[in-house]
Motif scaffolding. Structure first.
Motif, mmCIF file in Angstrom:
data_model
loop_
_atom_site.group_PDB
_atom_site.id
_atom_site.type_symbol
_atom_site.label_atom_id
_atom_site.label_comp_id
_atom_site.label_asym_id
_atom_site.label_seq_id
_atom_site.Cartn_x
_atom_site.Cartn_y
_atom_site.Cartn_z
ATOM 1 N N SER A 27 0.840 -1.199 0.000
ATOM 2 C CA SER A 27 0.000 0.000 0.000
ATOM 3 C C SER A 27 0.871 1.244 0.000
ATOM 4 O O SER A 27 2.098 1.181 0.154
ATOM 5 N N ILE A 28 0.245 2.387 -0.125
ATOM 6 C CA ILE A 28 0.982 3.649 -0.078
ATOM 7 C C ILE A 28 1.697 3.821 1.247
ATOM 8 O O ILE A 28 2.735 4.483 1.330
ATOM 9 N N PHE A 29 1.193 3.187 2.311
ATOM 10 C CA PHE A 29 1.782 3.341 3.641
ATOM 11 C C PHE A 29 3.074 2.531 3.805
ATOM 12 O O PHE A 29 3.751 2.657 4.816
ATOM 13 N N HIS A 30 3.410 1.726 2.802
ATOM 14 C CA HIS A 30 4.674 0.998 2.796
ATOM 15 C C HIS A 30 5.723 1.664 1.911
ATOM 16 O O HIS A 30 6.871 1.221 1.887
ATOM 17 N N THR A 31 5.354 2.689 1.183
ATOM 18 C CA THR A 31 6.258 3.263 0.192
ATOM 19 C C THR A 31 7.325 4.151 0.834
ATOM 20 O O THR A 31 7.124 4.748 1.892
ATOM 21 N N ARG A 32 8.457 4.240 0.149
ATOM 22 C CA ARG A 32 9.534 5.113 0.632
ATOM 23 C C ARG A 32 9.105 6.576 0.604
ATOM 24 O O ARG A 32 9.608 7.395 1.380
ATOM 25 N N HIS A 33 8.162 6.894 -0.277
ATOM 26 C CA HIS A 33 7.714 8.279 -0.394
ATOM 27 C C HIS A 33 6.976 8.724 0.876
ATOM 28 O O HIS A 33 7.213 9.821 1.391
ATOM 29 N N LEU A 34 6.107 7.864 1.381
ATOM 30 C CA LEU A 34 5.382 8.250 2.593
ATOM 31 C C LEU A 34 6.294 8.174 3.815
ATOM 32 O O LEU A 34 6.141 8.956 4.762
ATOM 33 N N VAL A 35 7.238 7.251 3.810
ATOM 34 C CA VAL A 35 8.229 7.219 4.890
ATOM 35 C C VAL A 35 8.986 8.549 4.924
ATOM 36 O O VAL A 35 9.248 9.108 6.001
ATOM 37 N N ASP A 36 9.309 9.071 3.762
ATOM 38 C CA ASP A 36 9.999 10.366 3.684
ATOM 39 C C ASP A 36 9.115 11.482 4.234
ATOM 40 O O ASP A 36 9.583 12.377 4.948
#
Length: 350
Positions: A27-36
Motif C-alpha cells: 500500500s501507499i503506507f509501505h512506500t519510501r515516499h510516505l516514509v519520507d
C-alpha cells in the motif's frame, strides 16, 4: 534469526518500489515516499525495517511511525507506534520467520519509547498474522467501508441512502461547489479547517508539516489530491486523499455544519465519484470504529453504500499500567472540549 538473513534499515529505491507495488498487500503506507513524508513531519518518527537474504531478496518489510502528541517530559505517556498498514512478508515459512524477527527488532527499539504498538490492517488476515501472533500482538475487530469503484457512477449513486442523495442535491441547489486544490493554497485552506475541527472534537491533529511535506513529495507523483468545498466564496470543508495502485485512501477531512448545505455529504460523494471517473478500483474509507461501540462517523460513512469489512487491528501493550494511565489522560483531555458545529474525519481514529 534465520541463517543468512539480515535486517536492514534501507533498500535500493527501485527494489523497494518494486516489492511494495507487486506485493498483494502493498500500500501507499509501505512506500519510501510516505516514509519520507513521515520523517519530515514534526512529532513523527518512522521506522523502516526489511529482512533480506544472501541474494538481497526481500523476505519481509515493515513501516511504523512513532507518533507523539504531547511535549517532553510527557512524550512517552502520549506516544504510540502506529503501523498504518499491516507488515508485508512472503507466504512461505521463511517469510513468516523473517517478519517475526523484524517485529522483535521493532519491539526492542520502541518498547521504552511508546505505550503500545498498533497495526491497522488494510486487508483480510494473511501470512503476517502468524508472525504478529508469535510476537504477542493481540487481534481485535475493527470495521471499515470499501466502495467498489469499478461500478458505473449511476450504480454508485443508487447505493447511497435516499437521505444522503437528497442532502447532496440540497447542497448543490444552495450553491455549494467543490474544487481540487492540490497546491500550497490547498494546504492553507485545509489545515485551518482541520485544526478547528479536531480542536472542537478534542482529538490531537498532526502538525501542518505532515500535509506540507505530503504535498511536496507526493503531488509530483500523482499520489495525493486535496479538495475544498466552498459556499458564498468561503471554504466550508476540505479533505485530502492518498492515491496508490488504483485505490483512493481517505486520509483527513473536516467540514463546517451549515443548515441546508451538507458539505460533508457533498464532498464525500465528490471524492468517490472522482475516483470512479478516473478508473480507480476502490475507495477506502479509512476506518469505521470498533464493533459493538456506537460511533457517529461509522453511521455517516454507512450512507455511501460501501461494503462493511472487519479486518481488525493488532495491538501490543508494553506496560499495562502506563497504558491505562495514558488512556485516562487522553479521555480527560477529550472531555475538556466537546464537538459543536464541526464534524471531523481522518483515516485512523484513535
Amino acid at each position: 534469526m534465520l541463517k543468512n538473513v539480515r535486517i536492514v534499515e534501507s533498500l535500493d529505491h527501485e527494489q523497494w518500489d518494486k516489492y511494495v507495488y507487486e506485493h498483494p498487500r502493498g500500500s501507499i503506507f509501505h512506500t519510501r515516499h510516505l516514509v519520507d513524508v513521515f520523517r519530515r513531519t514534526k512529532n513523527y518518527c518512522p521506522l523502516f525495517l526489511a529482512a533480506v537474504d544472501e541474494g538481497q531478496q526481500i523476505l519481509a518489510l515493515l513501516v511504523s511511525v512513532r507518533v507523539q502528541t504531547l511535549p517532553n517530559p510527557l512524550g512517552k505517556l502520549s506516544s504510540r507506534s502506529i503501523f498504518y498498514a499491516e507488515p508485508l512478508c512472503s507466504d512461505e515459512p521463511r517469510g513468516v520467520e523473517a517478519l517475526s524477527a523484524l517485529l522483535a527488532e521493532h519491539d526492542s527499539r520502541l518498547r521504552g519509547k511508546v505505550l503500545f504498538s498498533e497495526v491497522r490492517a488494510l486487508h483480510a488476515a494473511g501470512s503476517e498474522q502468524e508472525a504478529l501472533t508469535r510476537q504477542g500482538y493481540e487481534h481485535n475487530g475493527y470495521l471499515n467501508f470499501l466502495v467498489d469503484l469499478r461500478q458505473p457512477s449511476d450504480v454508485l449513486w443508487g447505493r447511497l441512502t435516499g437521505s444522503c442523495r437528497s442532502n447532496i442535491r440540497r447542497g448543490e441547489k444552495h450553491g455549494l461547489t467543490i474544487e481540487e486544490v492540490t497546491c500550497d493554497k490547498g494546504v492553507d485552506t485545509l489545515y485551518p479547517i482541520l485544526n478547528l475541527t479536531y480542536g472542537h472534537a478534542g482529538v490531537p491533529l498532526a502538525d501542518k508539516s505532515l500535509f506540507t511535506h505530503a504535498l511536496r513529495i507526493l503531488q509530483p507523483l500523482d499520489m495525493i489530491k486535496i479538495f475544498a468545498a466552498y459556499h458564498s466564496g468561503q471554504p466550508v470543508g476540505a479533505s485530502v486523499v492518498l492515491l496508490y495502485k488504483k485505490v483512493v485512501y481517505e486520509w483527513y477531512w473536516g467540514v463546517q455544519r451549515i443548515k441546508s448545505i451538507y458539505p460533508a455529504e457533498c464532498v464525500t460523494w465528490h471524492r468517490i465519484n472522482w475516483g470512479q471517473q478516473r478508473n480507480y478500483n476502490f475507495y477506502d474509507f479509512g476506518g469505521a470504529g470498533w464493533p459493538h461501540k456506537p460511533y457517529g462517523v461509522r453511521d455517516f460513512k454507512a450512507k455511501f453504500g460501501g461494503d462493511l469489512v472487519n479486518y481488525g487491528r493488532y495491538r501490543k501493550v508494553y506496560s499495562p499500567w502506563m497504558f491505562s494511565l495514558g488512556e485516562r489522560a487522553y479521555e480527560w483531555r477529550r472531555k475538556l472540549t466537546s464537538p459543536t458545529k464541526w464534524l471531523a474525519g481522518r483515516r485512523a481514529p484513535a
